[in-house]
Design a protein around this motif. Sequence first.
Motif, PDB file in Angstrom:
ATOM      1  N   ARG A 130       1.048  -1.184  -0.005  1.00  0.00           N
ATOM      2  CA  ARG A 130       0.104  -0.064   0.025  1.00  0.00           C
ATOM      3  C   ARG A 130       0.939   1.379  -0.030  1.00  0.00           C
ATOM      4  O   ARG A 130       0.615   2.271  -0.735  1.00  0.00           O
ATOM      5  CB  ARG A 130      -0.918  -0.068   1.210  1.00  0.00           C
ATOM      6  CG  ARG A 130      -1.822   1.319   1.166  1.00  0.00           C
ATOM      7  CD  ARG A 130      -2.774   1.091   2.504  1.00  0.00           C
ATOM      8  NE  ARG A 130      -3.690   2.335   2.650  1.00  0.00           N
ATOM      9  CZ  ARG A 130      -4.394   2.472   3.609  1.00  0.00           C
ATOM     10  NH1 ARG A 130      -4.270   1.613   4.818  1.00  0.00           N
ATOM     11  NH2 ARG A 130      -5.009   3.847   3.949  1.00  0.00           N
ATOM     12  N   HIS A 131       1.900   1.131   0.835  1.00  0.00           N
ATOM     13  CA  HIS A 131       2.982   2.314   0.740  1.00  0.00           C
ATOM     14  C   HIS A 131       3.418   2.701  -0.539  1.00  0.00           C
ATOM     15  O   HIS A 131       3.532   3.726  -0.923  1.00  0.00           O
ATOM     16  CB  HIS A 131       4.047   2.219   1.865  1.00  0.00           C
ATOM     17  CG  HIS A 131       4.991   2.966   2.050  1.00  0.00           C
ATOM     18  ND1 HIS A 131       6.121   3.018   1.236  1.00  0.00           N
ATOM     19  CD2 HIS A 131       5.006   4.146   2.944  1.00  0.00           C
ATOM     20  CE1 HIS A 131       6.752   4.337   1.615  1.00  0.00           C
ATOM     21  NE2 HIS A 131       6.044   5.135   2.490  1.00  0.00           N
ATOM     22  N   SER A 132       4.027   1.533  -1.206  1.00  0.00           N
ATOM     23  CA  SER A 132       4.573   1.990  -2.622  1.00  0.00           C
ATOM     24  C   SER A 132       3.543   2.205  -3.522  1.00  0.00           C
ATOM     25  O   SER A 132       4.001   3.023  -4.349  1.00  0.00           O
ATOM     26  CB  SER A 132       5.107   0.233  -2.903  1.00  0.00           C
ATOM     27  OG  SER A 132       6.087   0.019  -2.033  1.00  0.00           O
TER      28      SER A 132
ATOM     29  N   ASP B 296       1.541   6.451  -7.221  1.00  0.00           N
ATOM     30  CA  ASP B 296       0.465   7.161  -7.462  1.00  0.00           C
ATOM     31  C   ASP B 296       0.782   8.802  -7.480  1.00  0.00           C
ATOM     32  O   ASP B 296       0.267   9.665  -8.169  1.00  0.00           O
ATOM     33  CB  ASP B 296      -0.777   7.195  -6.675  1.00  0.00           C
ATOM     34  CG  ASP B 296      -1.578   5.973  -6.847  1.00  0.00           C
ATOM     35  OD1 ASP B 296      -1.357   4.959  -7.805  1.00  0.00           O
ATOM     36  OD2 ASP B 296      -2.340   5.497  -5.655  1.00  0.00           O
ATOM     37  N   SER B 297       1.492   9.152  -6.292  1.00  0.00           N
ATOM     38  CA  SER B 297       1.989  10.522  -6.143  1.00  0.00           C
ATOM     39  C   SER B 297       2.918  10.900  -7.317  1.00  0.00           C
ATOM     40  O   SER B 297       2.913  12.074  -7.949  1.00  0.00           O
ATOM     41  CB  SER B 297       2.739  10.701  -4.803  1.00  0.00           C
ATOM     42  OG  SER B 297       3.453  11.962  -4.870  1.00  0.00           O
ATOM     43  N   TRP B 298       3.834   9.989  -7.774  1.00  0.00           N
ATOM     44  CA  TRP B 298       4.589  10.170  -8.732  1.00  0.00           C
ATOM     45  C   TRP B 298       3.882  10.313 -10.293  1.00  0.00           C
ATOM     46  O   TRP B 298       4.215  11.059 -10.955  1.00  0.00           O
ATOM     47  CB  TRP B 298       5.594   8.956  -8.989  1.00  0.00           C
ATOM     48  CG  TRP B 298       6.937   9.092  -8.123  1.00  0.00           C
ATOM     49  CD1 TRP B 298       6.819   9.148  -6.752  1.00  0.00           C
ATOM     50  CD2 TRP B 298       8.353   8.929  -8.492  1.00  0.00           C
ATOM     51  NE1 TRP B 298       8.418   9.514  -6.396  1.00  0.00           N
ATOM     52  CE2 TRP B 298       9.154   9.156  -7.334  1.00  0.00           C
ATOM     53  CE3 TRP B 298       8.993   8.948  -9.816  1.00  0.00           C
ATOM     54  CZ2 TRP B 298      10.456   9.146  -7.266  1.00  0.00           C
ATOM     55  CZ3 TRP B 298      10.250   8.795  -9.579  1.00  0.00           C
ATOM     56  CH2 TRP B 298      11.188   9.041  -8.708  1.00  0.00           C
ATOM     57  N   GLU B 299       3.018   9.469 -10.413  1.00  0.00           N
ATOM     58  CA  GLU B 299       2.143   9.678 -11.545  1.00  0.00           C
ATOM     59  C   GLU B 299       1.498  10.893 -11.495  1.00  0.00           C
ATOM     60  O   GLU B 299       1.437  11.702 -12.727  1.00  0.00           O
ATOM     61  CB  GLU B 299       1.002   8.595 -11.523  1.00  0.00           C
ATOM     62  CG  GLU B 299      -0.040   8.607 -12.545  1.00  0.00           C
ATOM     63  CD  GLU B 299       0.493   8.152 -14.048  1.00  0.00           C
ATOM     64  OE1 GLU B 299       0.065   8.287 -15.129  1.00  0.00           O
ATOM     65  OE2 GLU B 299       1.883   7.438 -13.893  1.00  0.00           O
ATOM     66  N   ARG B 300       0.953  11.593 -10.369  1.00  0.00           N
ATOM     67  CA  ARG B 300       0.456  13.088 -10.382  1.00  0.00           C
ATOM     68  C   ARG B 300       1.298  13.878 -10.771  1.00  0.00           C
ATOM     69  O   ARG B 300       1.133  15.074 -11.420  1.00  0.00           O
ATOM     70  CB  ARG B 300      -0.283  13.175  -9.052  1.00  0.00           C
ATOM     71  CG  ARG B 300      -1.389  12.379  -8.694  1.00  0.00           C
ATOM     72  CD  ARG B 300      -2.307  12.782  -7.699  1.00  0.00           C
ATOM     73  NE  ARG B 300      -1.418  12.711  -6.239  1.00  0.00           N
ATOM     74  CZ  ARG B 300      -1.466  11.668  -5.485  1.00  0.00           C
ATOM     75  NH1 ARG B 300      -2.221  10.585  -5.786  1.00  0.00           N
ATOM     76  NH2 ARG B 300      -0.786  11.827  -4.566  1.00  0.00           N
TER      77      ARG B 300
END
Length: 589
Positions: free
Chosen positions: A9-11, A16-20
């Motif tokens: 879940r952490h990964s 997801d943050s990098w994608e944003r």
Amino acid sequence: MVGIRNAERHSQSIRDSWERCSHQHGLLPSTRRPVLRLQMSELSPRSQAFRERIGGCVQDLDHLADLAMRAGSCLVVTDRDRVLVDLRSRTGTVADYATYGIAMGSCWDEKIAGTNGISMAMGEGGAFTVRGDDHFHSCFRPFACTSVPCLDAESSVIGALTLVTTDRRNAFDYVFAQHALSLAADRLQARLFHRHHAPHLKVRISDPAGGGTLRPNALVALDDAKRIVGVTAFAAHLMGARAPETLIGQRLEALFDLDLEALPRNPDPVLHLRLPQSPRAAQRPAGGGTRGLGAGLRRLAAQGPDMALLIDRARKLVAHGSPLLICGDSGTGKSQFAEGLLEDLGRQKGVMLAMDCDGLAANPAQAAALRSALDQARRLSAAPDDGCRPVLWLENVAALPAEHQAELAQFLTGLERAGQLEVRPGQTAAQGVVILSTVRGDWQELATGGLRPDLLHLLGKAVIRLPNLRDRDLSKVISALLDQHRPPDISLSPETEALLHAHDWPGNLRELASVLAEALVCGNGQRITAADLPARLHRCPTDAPPPEISLRDALDSAGWNVTKAAQIMGISRATINRRIAAEGLARPR
């Protein structure tokens, strides 16, 4: 357990943050100075507004800052807009952090600063660590940052607390940071709740699923009619409510069939209440027996009365703060015993510092990790949380090299001088480090050269010796192990029982579990026959000949495949068919 959250879940959250950052915010990882800073004219009113919101709780930040600086970290305080309004670090290091943009007035919104601990914690709604390589911008990758959201009396987010340190890629650093920050944030919210509800009676409730532990921010405020006028989000969660506002106006006594007037009052105006029932989890029943044990200890206690007595003794010793040394030959279940004790204490909400000492001498990285674990344990014991004691668990402690034995002895001596290893009869230790260690063999072997004498007696203030399998009630051990499988009604043939009881079990519990697992795979999964057991169990250590495999057992093991049954018994297929007819056996439907 406080620490890095579920790894997958952490990964996924980091991905997801990098994608944003790449596709929504249009950021570039190579940007050298990505952080924006407010002018002093813009920052001053923000800093003043934040201090007003936390009121007289600055002392909590002072204590956290002192702890952070002693750990070589930098404390960062941001408001709800992710703007840095307070920064504490060692003298002379402020300018170094400013070089990377970590300075007063800097903005840590993900849209600007990329993936960072502050934005992740506030977005995820809980403690979050962004390790070095997790940062989107490469300029921040020398650092690890752990953040926890700050909540006010009504559980609204008012900012975040963050510890920034050089990333040593050591999980103990992340565990320590999350524990220290979570405790500080809980205490900060508790102070704000007390101040906001100063005229009201406050009740601090326990978490039944966490062993009855009390957290400082599990608070409910009641008016004179015992109606709820305020409740934190964490307390509402314990009470099974979807949101705090759904509890406002209800009577706590009616919700849980309580008599608040009958509760003893403490010197402070707060009642400590353990809920008699919880929508989230049932309380463990009081009294003796195994019903009040966690699943791990309950399985061990089912192995016979001697094991149940050992478990009862160990639970009392650990609860009273005595370091526990668990001895036993290989395969006797030392790790399962320790895990069961920690489950029994509700350690899922604690801080685990675990280390296997075997092979430490040949691994410098492991040696450094041990020193870090001892250092973190010292810090955590200096900032204890109610009902949430840190755990230091050392496996195979007799394998510690001499220099590390000296370090461990020094650490334990420090705890002893501080009174944390003092056992007080009739009292339960609420704080301090829980110390568990495991070792192959027994006390006599350690006393004749396995450990230095001072360390032996510091670790062995209490010693539990787990018996070998041959000294336990084998029938009950087998039943306890089989109960873990499905279907639950697995049976043994008489020949199988005879072979299992005749074996000496040099590998103890581990060997028995492996034999039963193999037999279940090789047989029909419902009845274990002698044919399903490995060949070594047929070589009986006594002079008595091994039991002959019956026709019914051979057929059951082979799933009524006559050819395979003939091979198992070492006779022809025709003989098998004749014997089936002679004994009147029929294939089960």
